[in-house]
Write an enzyme that holds these catalytic residues in place. Structure first.
Site, PDB file in Angstrom:
ATOM      1  N   ASP A   1      36.993  -3.689  48.999  1.00  0.00           N
ATOM      2  CA  ASP A   1      38.018  -4.510  48.602  1.00  0.00           C
ATOM      3  C   ASP A   1      37.781  -6.002  49.494  1.00  0.00           C
ATOM      4  O   ASP A   1      37.720  -6.938  49.002  1.00  0.00           O
ATOM      5  CB  ASP A   1      39.284  -4.335  49.314  1.00  0.00           C
ATOM      6  CG  ASP A   1      40.482  -3.301  48.189  1.00  0.00           C
ATOM      7  OD1 ASP A   1      39.493  -3.203  46.755  1.00  0.00           O
ATOM      8  OD2 ASP A   1      40.679  -2.493  48.263  1.00  0.00           O
TER       9      ASP A   1
ATOM     10  N   LYS B   1      45.550   4.137  48.743  1.00  0.00           N
ATOM     11  CA  LYS B   1      44.620   4.040  49.566  1.00  0.00           C
ATOM     12  C   LYS B   1      44.093   5.178  51.210  1.00  0.00           C
ATOM     13  O   LYS B   1      43.698   4.908  51.193  1.00  0.00           O
ATOM     14  CB  LYS B   1      44.368   2.757  49.486  1.00  0.00           C
ATOM     15  CG  LYS B   1      43.965   2.049  48.446  1.00  0.00           C
ATOM     16  CD  LYS B   1      44.041   0.560  47.893  1.00  0.00           C
ATOM     17  CE  LYS B   1      43.853  -0.551  47.058  1.00  0.00           C
ATOM     18  NZ  LYS B   1      43.268  -1.276  47.267  1.00  0.00           N
TER      19      LYS B   1
END
Ligand code: ATR
Length: 270
Positions: free
Chosen positions: A100, A64
């Site tokens: 997220d 990420k």
């Protein structure tokens, strides 16, 4: 259209299953595959993805942060968080987003209702915490509190939050309507407790971002103290729905996605 999730390991990812259920429900002949990209191969990521002719992809552990140097553009949110879980490919240009935190907050709004006046405490100050704090800062008028084991973690926080040491949580915990655990502590039984559940507001909502196991030891303890609890399943579902919206502009069938994931997880055994 074609999509994927990249990560390592990736075998157990539920994302393809979840997205396929959504595509089917929406009558879309789209594809979504899991691509195992070991860190040693990551330098070839642009070629690997170009060969697949994808329209976008999700990024999961451990890539990420590493993906950022391969992007052409980034959303403000992803930049503030310093991590990307969604890439949209538009005319060969890679644009990074982070869904997220928004995913968690969308799910929380569906469960809790309006968050404008909610007093919220986040435990942990890593990437997940930062994403959730950023997304919360867009929807609540109250200051957001974050408690962490080491205060040095707050050095690279650009967000305006109230920071606390985890050690001091017991004395402030009674103030909060919602408490969100983003640390891995209390995932399983027999681990130490990240906080005490004594002296909380009677109607507090205690949340964890983990959904495997479905009920962490942290949530079990909260439930035993008669607190309402909320696990990380919706965060997973809604981050996927938000990614899909970024790629296609379309809304997802949340219920179908959730049912598909729950069926795979079989929570009675997790
Ligand atoms: P993520 O992306 O899931 O947030 P991370 O960035 O590695 O993962 O962050 C992990 C968080 O859990 C951090 O806040 C970490 O606290 P430190 O900053 O003090 O390391 C917290 N954490 C991990 N293990 C912990 C433990 N045993 N007790 C308390 N906090 C812990």
């Amino acid at each position: 259209m074609k999509f994927a999730v990249i990560g390592h390991p990736i075998d157990h990812s539920l994302s393809p299953h979840m997205h396929h259920a959504n595509f089917k429900s929406l009558n879309l002949d789209y594809g979504y595959e899991a691509l195992n990209i070991p860190p040693a191969h990551f330098e070839h990521i642009r070629d690997i993805i170009s060969d697949k002719a994808l329209d976008g992809f999700n990024v999961t552990i451990p890539h990420k942060e590493r993906i950022i140097e391969y992007l052409d553009e980034m959303s403000d949110e992803a930049r503030a968080i310093g991590a990307v879980n969604t890439v949209k490919i538009e005319n060969g240009k890679w644009i990074g987003y982070n869904t997220d935190g928004t995913g968690f907050v969308k799910g929380l709004q569906a469960k809790y209702g309006d968050l404008t006046d909610a007093h919220i405490l986040i435990l942990g100050a890593g990437g997940a915490s930062k994403g959730i704090a950023y997304a919360l800062s867009q929807v609540t008028d109250k200051p957001i509190s974050v408690a962490n084991r080491s205060m040095s973690r707050f050095k690279d926080w650009q967000l305006d939050i109230q920071s606390y040491s985890l050690q001091d949580v017991a004395s402030i915990a009674h103030q909060f309507d919602i408490i969100i655990n983003t640390t891995p502590v209390g995932m399983h039984q027999s681990q130490e407790s990240v906080m005490s559940f004594e002296q909380l507001k009677p109607d507090v909502l205690v949340c964890d971002i983990i959904y495997i196991p479905f009920q962490t030891a942290f949530l079990k303890e909260a439930a035993e103290k008669e607190c309402a609890t909320y696990n990380g399943l919706d965060m997973f579902i809604y981050q996927g729905a938000e990614s899909f919206k970024i790629w296609t502009g379309l809304d997802s069938d949340i219920m179908t996605m959730r049912n598909a994931v729950i069926k795979k997880l079989n929570p009675t055994t997790t």
